[in-house]
Scaffold this motif. Structure first.
Motif, mmCIF file in Angstrom:
data_model
loop_
_atom_site.group_PDB
_atom_site.id
_atom_site.type_symbol
_atom_site.label_atom_id
_atom_site.label_comp_id
_atom_site.label_asym_id
_atom_site.label_seq_id
_atom_site.Cartn_x
_atom_site.Cartn_y
_atom_site.Cartn_z
ATOM 1 N N ALA A 205 48.660 -26.778 -70.473
ATOM 2 C CA ALA A 205 49.333 -28.074 -70.629
ATOM 3 C C ALA A 205 50.834 -27.860 -70.734
ATOM 4 C CB ALA A 205 48.803 -28.803 -71.854
ATOM 5 N N GLU B 79 43.716 -23.998 -72.777
ATOM 6 C CA GLU B 79 44.015 -25.340 -72.271
ATOM 7 C C GLU B 79 45.420 -25.761 -72.702
ATOM 8 O OE1 GLU B 79 39.347 -26.708 -72.734
ATOM 9 O OE2 GLU B 79 40.864 -27.650 -73.973
ATOM 10 N N GLY C 159 34.094 -28.401 -63.759
ATOM 11 C CA GLY C 159 35.396 -29.016 -64.019
ATOM 12 C C GLY C 159 36.538 -28.331 -63.288
ATOM 13 N N GLY C 160 36.269 -27.327 -62.487
ATOM 14 C CA GLY C 160 37.345 -26.586 -61.832
ATOM 15 C C GLY C 160 37.461 -25.207 -62.435
ATOM 16 N N PHE C 161 38.668 -24.640 -62.389
ATOM 17 C CA PHE C 161 38.863 -23.302 -62.950
ATOM 18 C C PHE C 161 38.566 -23.317 -64.453
ATOM 19 C CE2 PHE C 161 41.779 -23.461 -59.289
ATOM 20 C CZ PHE C 161 41.200 -22.451 -58.539
ATOM 21 N N SER C 162 37.937 -22.244 -64.917
ATOM 22 C CA SER C 162 37.465 -22.276 -66.313
ATOM 23 C C SER C 162 38.563 -21.906 -67.306
ATOM 24 C CB SER C 162 36.290 -21.325 -66.476
ATOM 25 O OG SER C 162 36.753 -19.990 -66.438
ATOM 26 N N LEU C 163 39.711 -21.419 -66.854
ATOM 27 C CA LEU C 163 40.832 -21.022 -67.717
ATOM 28 C C LEU C 163 40.402 -19.980 -68.745
ATOM 29 C CD1 LEU C 163 42.467 -24.520 -68.416
ATOM 30 C CD2 LEU C 163 42.649 -23.087 -66.406
ATOM 31 N N GLN D 166 38.706 -35.556 -67.374
ATOM 32 C CA GLN D 166 39.646 -34.441 -67.511
ATOM 33 C C GLN D 166 41.093 -34.897 -67.365
ATOM 34 O OE1 GLN D 166 37.152 -30.506 -66.669
ATOM 35 N NE2 GLN D 166 38.097 -31.276 -64.842
ATOM 36 N N MET E 106 50.424 -35.027 -61.250
ATOM 37 C CA MET E 106 50.215 -33.813 -62.038
ATOM 38 C C MET E 106 48.932 -33.946 -62.867
ATOM 39 S SD MET E 106 51.294 -30.812 -62.881
ATOM 40 C CE MET E 106 53.029 -30.478 -62.704
ATOM 41 N N HIS F 137 42.127 -36.310 -70.639
ATOM 42 C CA HIS F 137 42.393 -35.281 -71.645
ATOM 43 C C HIS F 137 43.706 -34.555 -71.352
ATOM 44 C CE1 HIS F 137 40.051 -32.753 -74.741
ATOM 45 N NE2 HIS F 137 41.336 -32.514 -74.883
ATOM 46 N N TRP F 138 43.923 -34.201 -70.081
ATOM 47 C CA TRP F 138 45.186 -33.523 -69.747
ATOM 48 C C TRP F 138 46.367 -34.449 -70.017
ATOM 49 C CZ3 TRP F 138 45.473 -28.628 -69.759
ATOM 50 C CH2 TRP F 138 44.484 -27.812 -69.190
ATOM 51 N N MET G 292 47.238 -34.371 -73.583
ATOM 52 C CA MET G 292 47.968 -33.154 -73.959
ATOM 53 C C MET G 292 49.432 -33.278 -73.540
ATOM 54 S SD MET G 292 45.416 -30.798 -74.825
ATOM 55 C CE MET G 292 45.318 -29.198 -74.094
ATOM 56 N N LEU H 142 33.908 -37.022 -64.169
ATOM 57 C CA LEU H 142 34.411 -35.805 -64.813
ATOM 58 C C LEU H 142 35.905 -35.656 -64.558
ATOM 59 C CD1 LEU H 142 33.938 -33.274 -66.388
ATOM 60 C CD2 LEU H 142 33.229 -32.121 -64.308
ATOM 61 N N MET I 42 45.681 -31.562 -62.380
ATOM 62 C CA MET I 42 45.105 -30.771 -63.472
ATOM 63 C C MET I 42 43.683 -31.229 -63.765
ATOM 64 S SD MET I 42 48.406 -30.376 -65.973
ATOM 65 C CE MET I 42 47.859 -28.940 -66.891
ATOM 66 N N GLY I 43 43.470 -32.555 -63.753
ATOM 67 C CA GLY I 43 42.128 -33.076 -64.016
ATOM 68 C C GLY I 43 41.140 -32.639 -62.952
ATOM 69 N N GLY I 44 41.625 -32.506 -61.733
ATOM 70 C CA GLY I 44 40.726 -32.136 -60.656
ATOM 71 C C GLY I 44 40.461 -30.650 -60.564
ATOM 72 N N LEU I 45 41.419 -29.841 -61.015
ATOM 73 C CA LEU I 45 41.305 -28.402 -60.770
ATOM 74 C C LEU I 45 41.040 -27.574 -62.016
ATOM 75 C CD1 LEU I 45 44.164 -27.800 -58.180
ATOM 76 C CD2 LEU I 45 41.722 -27.979 -57.770
ATOM 77 N N LEU I 46 41.467 -28.055 -63.173
ATOM 78 C CA LEU I 46 41.372 -27.209 -64.360
ATOM 79 C C LEU I 46 40.390 -27.801 -65.364
ATOM 80 C CD1 LEU I 46 45.192 -26.578 -64.848
ATOM 81 C CD2 LEU I 46 43.579 -25.205 -63.565
ATOM 82 N N THR I 47 39.406 -27.009 -65.730
ATOM 83 C CA THR I 47 38.414 -27.471 -66.695
ATOM 84 C C THR I 47 39.072 -27.695 -68.043
ATOM 85 O OG1 THR I 47 36.847 -26.024 -65.614
ATOM 86 C CG2 THR I 47 36.187 -26.952 -67.720
ATOM 87 N N ILE I 48 38.815 -28.853 -68.647
ATOM 88 C CA ILE I 48 39.263 -29.053 -70.022
ATOM 89 C C ILE I 48 38.102 -29.647 -70.808
ATOM 90 C CG2 ILE I 48 40.293 -31.336 -69.560
ATOM 91 C CD1 ILE I 48 42.502 -30.482 -71.590
ATOM 92 N N ASN I 49 37.878 -29.096 -71.973
ATOM 93 C CA ASN I 49 36.809 -29.563 -72.857
ATOM 94 C C ASN I 49 35.458 -29.647 -72.140
ATOM 95 O OD1 ASN I 49 35.970 -30.284 -75.383
ATOM 96 N ND2 ASN I 49 36.393 -32.455 -75.106
ATOM 97 N N PRO I 50 34.900 -28.500 -71.712
ATOM 98 C CA PRO I 50 33.590 -28.523 -71.046
ATOM 99 C C PRO I 50 32.484 -28.790 -72.054
ATOM 100 C CG PRO I 50 34.323 -26.260 -71.295
ATOM 101 C CD PRO I 50 35.409 -27.116 -71.854
#
Lengths: 587, 297
Positions: free
Chosen positions: B264, B260, B248-252, A126, A289, A129-130, A133, A122, A293-301
């Protein structure tokens, strides 16, 4: 520490007591020697390792794009080990309980497996994906820097176009990757892509059926996109990045004007060791970076979106940010359609989906040629322009950024409506007008702002800088002291060309040789007036001379009047120490 | 068969002789009415006062509260008020106790001012008062009653059944609810300033009542449309994704790609440009003062 001295190659940097003697060749040297004899590395390295690059933070923006692309390659390879690009229906029995036993495509199931059953999957997903972006965002920011400083001018027009194509490819690549998991959101995105294709007059339906291998969604699109995503487009991007960088090396990097910097040289530091360290270090920062971001912020769940099903949709269906302007265009477009002989022409999708994005891109890519045609400038430019010294260009970019931002906002109109308690429909109506009006206002505002800054530069050249020291005259009036700027600063400020407004119909060129009028001379003249006529030009040598005489005269008067004693403010400008003045301690 | 038919025929024949008598029509009509009434009583939703065991005192208390807080828009008897500019408040006859419990219990009613949609605010009435108001409105006409925990909870199911229910609830949620309420119930915008609220902090009972009564812009998901156990399954799914750790971490904010993209740009690109500035500011030269003057402003 002593790099510059060594590069200068002046004297030995040590004071050793014993004479130098040839050492036995080390093992490393042997290996290098072996390689050099066969590959001729030394010759190539000698030149390139000493290649000089100028130092400025804005020259590192393209590097962000480059390094995030490297992160994309690394994480992407990891993902290919487990991703199955297949639309075959399977039943999911993985770790995510909320979808247990569900029927879904193999692509979606393998994405869930990567997310929940592959160690670190995961996070890598992520990160990928980050990084995507950031990749496209960094390319855009880099492009803005190049545009604002005029770095696209001759001889770099081709590199400008390569950059533009890279952005386009990056967006297509990103969209293909976004569609691969076959989740609800990506399927909705594919449905929009299907609509865009189908809106093509006459052949749209055929193209859509060809693309999806039948009616949407079909069984073919994921494997096809996968091929494009991991082979075709990355290959093209890599090749174009290589061409982009080769041209960069060939053209040499642009630099800011300043003392010692000309159109013929590059002032900076060598590749080895300075830029090797800086760029290498920057790679780790970009990687860090992405990892953060991949480890802490959810992207595309995707597990929350669920598998794609054409009968389902979710509120807040938005594309990734780089498709946001296309989404915005679609959302604010009025529903115009034409019916001809039983066929429908969907202007409401064809215009915002196909024509306008391409028109925007072509406008930006064509700018260097447009500008060169208007100015008639055929010279090479390696010195950058400050954004204020090209007010028309800076204003154009500001207007484009504004348009981009407005379309972004229009693409997220539902989020804005909820967040700011606004009426969704009102946002749409507002945006329909705003995209035409606000960029024009921003253009005018930015242009005048730049011209004001130019005026300020001229003030500094002619009358000096504002010291902040207020002088009170014997009569009780107050004036601020201006002191002349340093010769270096004055050089930097004046290191620019005068703008020349093209006047059509003179019949002779700049050298007095008869020339025939072009058909578009009228247009060229109007554009030239719009871009350059209002600009402030730098003062002439004569004007500068006079101003300096004036300042000297003033100074002489002060001396005569006995005003030039120790409290005239000179001691506070940092360059004119006055003996015995202890007004401010050790200053 | 013939043995049985003969006496029946005889009875029918005897009855048939009376079919043209003056009272026969009346008798048939009375019989018809009786059966209709009996059928209605058997199948119609029982009126609320019987179901909830509420007494007249509670209804009377509810009426007192209603006259003070609700009657201005909904009328003295809950019949609704239509003004010249449009409807002030709809009729409450037949909306049932569940609707009152939802609207008043979540603070939507009483409204502060007319608008596109009743805003959620702090509850005005105590639980007892809400109960009394519900009882009063329920007494105006039969309607859905307040669900009990058995209705909206799946605790009585076995573990396996619960798991199945959650999966099914997720499918029902994505098919029926996410189009307005977003994929994880974060809410979304509706046309003309209306909105589908976030479901994250809504109680199970209120979720159930909302499906049952269709408040504001929402459709009514009657029990024929989504069966009671499926409603409970949807609620169970929402609870389950809420209880899941943030994989995945914080849900934002859980609102999809818009936030997202914001991260970014602000955190990613903003942060990296900051680092670029930092790297460029650290020159290879030892004397910094010499360098600092050269950088164009």
């Amino acid at each position: 520490m002593s790099t510059s001295a060594n590069v200068g190659g002046s004297v030995a940097s040590t004071n050793g007591k014993s004479p130098a003697s040839a050492k036995k060749t080390g093992r490393g040297a042997k290996v290098v020697g072996w390689a050099d004899e066969r590959l001729g590395l030394a010759t190539a390295a000698k030149k390139n390792l000493r290649k000089v690059f100028p130092d400025h933070w804005s020259f590192m923006l393209g590097e962000i794009a480059l390094w995030s692309f490297v992160v994309l390659l690394i994480t992407g390879v990891f993902l290919t080990f487990w991703f199955k690009p297949s639309m075959v229906e399977v039943q999911y029995f993985g770790s995510y309980a909320e979808l247990n036993g569900m029927h879904m495509s193999e692509a979606f199931a393998s994405t869930l497996d990567i997310s929940f059953d592959v160690r670190g999957g995961l996070m890598v997903r992520q990160m990928h994906h980050w990084a995507a972006m950031l990749f496209i965002a960094a390319m855009l920011v880099h492009m803005m820097r190049v545009f604002l400083t005029g770095a696209f001018r001759k001889p770099r027009e081709v590199n400008w176009i390569i950059g533009g194509v890279l952005i386009l490819l990056g967006i297509v690549e990103g969209f293909a990757g976004y569609s691969l998991p076959d989740d609800l959101l990506s399927g909705t995105g594919m449905r929009i892509a299907d609509g865009l294709v189908k809106a093509t007059p006459v052949v749209g339906t055929y193209m859509s059926f060809f693309m999806f291998g039948g009616e949407f969604p079909g069984d073919d699109i994921i494997p096809r996109l996968y091929m494009a995503h991991i082979l075709l487009i990355p290959g093209l991007i890599l090749a174009l990045i290589a061409a982009h960088m080769l041209l960069l090396v060939y053209h040499k990097h642009t630099q800011w004007p300043g003392p010692g910097r000309t159109e013929e040289n590059v002032v900076g530091f060598p590749m080895l060791p300075v830029y090797m360290a800086k760029a290498g270090g920057f790679f780790f920062i970009v990687f860090g970076m992405c990892a953060l971001m991949g480890g802490l912020l959810t992207i595309n769940p995707v597990w929350k979106y669920g598998p794609y099903d054409p009968s389902k949709v979710t509120a807040g269906s938005q594309p990734d940010w780089y498709m946001g302007i296309a989404e915005g265009l679609l959302r604010i477009m009025p529903g115009w359609e034409t019916h001809l002989w039983g066929h429908t022409l969907s202007w409401n999708i064809f215009l915002p989906g196909q024509i306008l994005p391409v028109a925007l891109l072509v406008t930006v890519l064509a700018w260097p040629f447009l500008e060169a045609w208007v100015t008639g400038d055929k010279r090479e430019h390696h010195l950058l322009q400050r954004p204020r010294n090209a007010p028309g260009r800076t204003a154009f970019l500001s207007a484009m950024i504004t348009l981009y931002g407005l379309l972004w906002a229009a693409g997220g109109n539902d989020v804005l409506a909820v967040l700011f308690h606004l009426n969704l429909n009102h946002i749409t109506y507002f945006m329909r007008g705003a995209v035409f009006v606000i960029p024009v206002i921003v253009f005018i505002f930015t242009k005048r702002w730049c011209i004001s800054l130019q005026r300020h530069d001229n003030e500094k050249l002619l009358h000096g800088y504002e010291t902040g020291i207020i002088m009170r005259s014997a009569e009780g009036g107050y004036t601020e002291r201006h002191l002349p700027i340093s010769a270096d600063s004055a050089y930097t400020l004046t290191a620019r060309d005068r703008d020349q407004v093209f006047v059509p119909g003179s019949g002779v060129d700049a050298n007095g040789v008869a020339s025939k009028d072009g058909k578009l001379d009228g247009v060229r003249g109007k554009l030239s007036t719009a871009l350059f006529a209002d600009n402030m030009q730098k003062p002439t040598a004569q004007e500068l001379e006079e101003a300096h005489h004036h300042a000297d005269d003033e100074h002489a008067h002060e001396i005569e009047a006995g005003l030039d004693h120790s409290a005239d403010g000179h001691q506070f400008d940092g360059r004119h120490p006055v003996d015995g003045e202890a007004l401010r301690g050790d200053h | 068969m013939r043995l049985l038919n003969r006496p029946l025929n005889r009875v029918a024949g005897r009855l048939s002789r009376h079919r043209r008598r003056p009272l026969a029509g009346l008798l048939v009509m009375l019989l018809g009415l009786f059966f209709t009434g009996a059928l209605y009583a058997a199948f119609a939703p029982a009126s609320a006062d019987k179901q909830n065991g509420t007494d007249d005192a509670e209804i009377a208390q509810g009426r007192e509260l209603f006259l003070v807080g609700c009657a201005f828009c909904h009328g003295q008897n809950g019949e609704g008020i239509t003004s010249q500019t449009g409807q002030l408040g709809p009729s409450l006859v037949g909306v049932g106790a569940a609707a009152v419990d939802f609207q008043v219990g979540t603070g939507r009613m009483p409204m502060v001012q007319p608008g596109q949609q009743a805003a959620v605010k702090d509850k005005v009435y105590t639980d007892d008062e809400v109960k009394a108001l519900s009882a009063y409105v329920a007494s105006l006409g039969p309607g859905p009653s307040i669900p009990t925990e058995d209705d909206y909870s799946i605790d009585h199911l076995s573990k396996d059944e619960q798991r199945e229910a959650i999966v099914k609830g997720g499918q029902l949620f994505l098919a029926n609810c996410s189009a307005c309420h977003n994929f994880e119930g974060s809410g979304g915008a509706m046309p003309e300033g209306k909105k589908a609220p976030s479901l994250r902090k809504t109680s199970d009972k209120h979720l159930y009542e909302a499906m049952l009564t269709g408040p504001q812009q929402m459709d009514v998901f009657s029990n024929g449309n989504i069966a009671p156990e499926d409603k409970a399954a949807i609620i169970a799914y929402l609870n389950s994704i809420e209880e899941n750790p943030g994989y995945g971490g914080f849900s934002l904010g859980g609102i999809g790609p818009v936030s997202e993209g914001m991260f970014a740009w602000l955190l990613g690109i903003g942060g990296l440009i900051g680092f670029a500035y930092w790297i460029a500011a650290h020159s290879a030269r030892s004397e910094k003062t010499e360098h600092s003057e050269e950088t164009p402003a």
